[in-house]
Scaffold this motif. Structure first.
Motif, short mmCIF file in Angstrom:
data_model
loop_
_atom_site.label_atom_id
_atom_site.label_comp_id
_atom_site.label_asym_id
_atom_site.label_seq_id
_atom_site.Cartn_x
_atom_site.Cartn_y
_atom_site.Cartn_z
N THR A 1 -8.63 108.19 100.59
CA THR A 1 -9.79 108.86 100.00
C THR A 1 -11.00 108.03 100.40
O THR A 1 -10.87 107.06 101.15
N GLU A 2 -12.11 108.37 99.89
CA GLU A 2 -13.31 107.59 100.16
C GLU A 2 -13.18 106.16 99.61
O GLU A 2 -13.78 105.23 100.12
N TYR A 3 -12.35 105.99 98.58
CA TYR A 3 -12.26 104.71 97.87
C TYR A 3 -10.97 103.94 98.08
O TYR A 3 -10.91 102.75 97.78
N THR A 4 -9.93 104.59 98.54
CA THR A 4 -8.64 103.90 98.62
C THR A 4 -7.78 104.43 99.75
O THR A 4 -8.01 105.52 100.26
N LYS A 5 -6.77 103.64 100.10
CA LYS A 5 -5.78 104.05 101.09
C LYS A 5 -4.41 103.92 100.45
O LYS A 5 -4.21 103.10 99.56
N ALA A 6 -3.46 104.73 100.92
CA ALA A 6 -2.12 104.68 100.35
C ALA A 6 -1.08 104.98 101.43
O ALA A 6 -1.38 105.63 102.43
N TYR A 7 0.11 104.50 101.18
CA TYR A 7 1.25 104.73 102.07
C TYR A 7 2.31 105.47 101.26
O TYR A 7 2.59 105.09 100.12
N PHE A 8 2.85 106.52 101.83
CA PHE A 8 3.89 107.28 101.15
C PHE A 8 5.12 107.38 102.04
O PHE A 8 5.02 107.60 103.24
N ASN A 9 6.25 107.25 101.42
CA ASN A 9 7.52 107.42 102.08
C ASN A 9 7.88 108.90 102.03
O ASN A 9 7.47 109.62 101.11
#
Length: 123
Positions: free
Chosen positions: A91-99
């Motif tokens: 997002t504009e504010y965060t990054k994430a990793y998904f399995n």
């Protein structure tokens, strides 16, 4: 004959077009037979919906953009097609990793699926 922007397409031009498409299709079929054709369930720039749990707050749905899709581990295969992927989103504010295994549980391809999961969680 077909009508194009420049006028009618001749039989020779139609033959060339058909031959080109047949050759391209043959390449894809060959790749599929060799197990080299990868089928993604989502792609870069797709929107996904993350059911986000933050501390003691109620979970919320966070809309994210996919920024990378890559094969999981040693590219496990089922019928010659990789079906297990890692997805990186932001997002504009965060990054994430998904399995791959997060999809259908805390990550969804549509907002409607995410909202239904949220309702199930809350009630």
């Amino acid at each position: 004959m077909l009508l194009s922007k420049k006028g009618f397409v001749s039989n020779d031009e139609m033959y060339k077009i058909t031959r080109h498409l047949a050759e391209k299709l043959k390449k894809y079929e060959d790749l599929e037979e060799q197990g080299k054709l990868l089928k993604l369930f989502c792609a870069v720039d797709n929107t996904i919906y993350h059911l986000c749990f933050i501390d003691n707050e109620e979970p919320q749905i966070v809309e994210m953009k996919v920024c990378c899709v890559e094969p999981y581990g040693a590219l496990r295969k089922h019928k010659g097609v990789c079906e297990i992927w890692n997805v990186y989103a932001e997002t504009e504010y965060t990054k994430a990793y998904f399995n791959f295994f997060d999809f259908g549980k805390i990550v969804f391809l549509t907002q409607e699926e995410a909202e239904a999961a949220l309702k199930d969680y809350l009630y």
